[in-house]
Write a protein that holds these residues in place. Structure first.
Motif, short mmCIF file in Angstrom:
data_model
loop_
_atom_site.label_atom_id
_atom_site.label_comp_id
_atom_site.label_asym_id
_atom_site.label_seq_id
_atom_site.Cartn_x
_atom_site.Cartn_y
_atom_site.Cartn_z
N LYS A 55 0.86 -1.18 0.00
CA LYS A 55 0.00 0.00 0.00
C LYS A 55 0.89 1.23 0.00
O LYS A 55 1.91 1.27 0.68
CB LYS A 55 -0.90 0.02 1.23
CG LYS A 55 -1.84 1.21 1.26
CD LYS A 55 -2.82 1.13 2.41
CE LYS A 55 -3.80 2.29 2.36
NZ LYS A 55 -4.80 2.15 3.43
N VAL A 56 0.49 2.23 -0.77
CA VAL A 56 1.19 3.51 -0.83
C VAL A 56 0.17 4.60 -0.54
O VAL A 56 -0.90 4.61 -1.15
CB VAL A 56 1.83 3.74 -2.21
CG1 VAL A 56 2.51 5.10 -2.28
CG2 VAL A 56 2.81 2.63 -2.56
N ILE A 57 0.50 5.47 0.39
CA ILE A 57 -0.35 6.64 0.61
C ILE A 57 0.48 7.88 0.33
O ILE A 57 1.69 7.88 0.49
CB ILE A 57 -0.94 6.70 2.05
CG1 ILE A 57 0.15 6.83 3.11
CG2 ILE A 57 -1.83 5.50 2.31
CD1 ILE A 57 -0.38 7.17 4.51
N THR A 58 -0.18 8.92 -0.13
CA THR A 58 0.48 10.19 -0.39
C THR A 58 -0.14 11.23 0.52
O THR A 58 -1.36 11.38 0.56
CB THR A 58 0.32 10.61 -1.86
OG1 THR A 58 0.89 9.59 -2.69
CG2 THR A 58 1.02 11.92 -2.13
N LEU A 59 0.72 11.90 1.28
CA LEU A 59 0.26 12.93 2.20
C LEU A 59 0.78 14.29 1.74
O LEU A 59 1.90 14.41 1.24
CB LEU A 59 0.78 12.67 3.61
CG LEU A 59 0.34 11.36 4.26
CD1 LEU A 59 0.99 11.21 5.64
CD2 LEU A 59 -1.16 11.28 4.37
N ASP A 60 -0.05 15.31 1.91
CA ASP A 60 0.38 16.67 1.65
C ASP A 60 1.24 17.08 2.83
O ASP A 60 0.74 17.63 3.82
CB ASP A 60 -0.83 17.58 1.49
CG ASP A 60 -0.45 19.02 1.17
OD1 ASP A 60 0.72 19.25 0.77
OD2 ASP A 60 -1.30 19.91 1.34
N ALA A 61 2.52 16.74 2.73
CA ALA A 61 3.43 16.95 3.85
C ALA A 61 4.84 17.16 3.34
O ALA A 61 5.17 16.79 2.21
CB ALA A 61 3.39 15.74 4.78
N SER A 62 5.66 17.73 4.21
CA SER A 62 7.07 17.89 3.90
C SER A 62 7.81 16.61 4.29
O SER A 62 7.19 15.59 4.61
CB SER A 62 7.64 19.08 4.69
OG SER A 62 7.69 18.74 6.08
N HIS A 63 9.13 16.68 4.31
CA HIS A 63 9.96 15.54 4.69
C HIS A 63 9.66 15.09 6.12
O HIS A 63 9.83 13.93 6.45
CB HIS A 63 11.43 15.94 4.55
CG HIS A 63 12.38 14.80 4.65
ND1 HIS A 63 12.46 13.81 3.70
CD2 HIS A 63 13.30 14.49 5.60
CE1 HIS A 63 13.39 12.93 4.05
NE2 HIS A 63 13.92 13.32 5.19
N ALA A 64 9.16 16.01 6.94
CA ALA A 64 8.87 15.72 8.36
C ALA A 64 7.42 15.29 8.55
O ALA A 64 6.74 15.75 9.46
CB ALA A 64 9.19 16.93 9.21
N SER A 65 6.95 14.38 7.72
CA SER A 65 5.55 13.95 7.79
C SER A 65 5.20 13.29 9.12
O SER A 65 4.05 13.36 9.56
CB SER A 65 5.23 13.00 6.64
OG SER A 65 6.09 11.88 6.68
N LEU A 66 6.17 12.66 9.76
CA LEU A 66 5.91 12.07 11.07
C LEU A 66 5.48 13.12 12.08
O LEU A 66 4.67 12.84 12.97
CB LEU A 66 7.15 11.33 11.60
CG LEU A 66 7.51 10.04 10.88
CD1 LEU A 66 8.89 9.57 11.32
CD2 LEU A 66 6.49 8.97 11.16
N ALA A 67 6.01 14.32 11.95
CA ALA A 67 5.66 15.40 12.87
C ALA A 67 4.40 16.14 12.44
O ALA A 67 3.58 16.53 13.27
CB ALA A 67 6.82 16.39 12.98
#
Length: 89
Positions: A55-67
């Motif tokens: 599974k692949v998801i794409t988030l509108d996020a920077s490199h720091a998506s965990l934060a």
């Protein structure tokens, strides 16, 4: 805070060879950050395809998506863990 506490990888890491990468034998899930300026989203898509991510998801996020998107990242991790637990159990 991340900029202050994050350390650079050891230079020797780039010369290490991996003879049998885990992604060839173990299932993977992948999260792409569409606003990442460290790793191009196009390269992230290639990496996800190469490892055959389940599974692949794409988030509108920077490199720091965990934060910046912890709920979505945690949900993907929990989904992956549940799938592995089901297979292993």
């Amino acid at each position: 805070v991340l900029g202050v506490v994050q350390k650079a990888p050891l230079a020797s890491t780039f010369g290490d060879s991996v003879s049998d990468p885990a992604w060839r034998h173990k299932p993977s899930w992948y999260q792409i950050s569409s606003a990442d300026r460290m790793i191009s989203p196009v390269n992230q898509e290639r990496m996800a395809a190469r490892l055959g991510a389940r599974k692949v998801i794409t988030l509108d996020a920077s490199h720091a998506s965990l934060a910046s998107r912890p709920a979505e990242v945690a949900a993907l991790i929990l989904e992956a863990a549940a799938a592995i637990t089901t297979v292993a159990g």
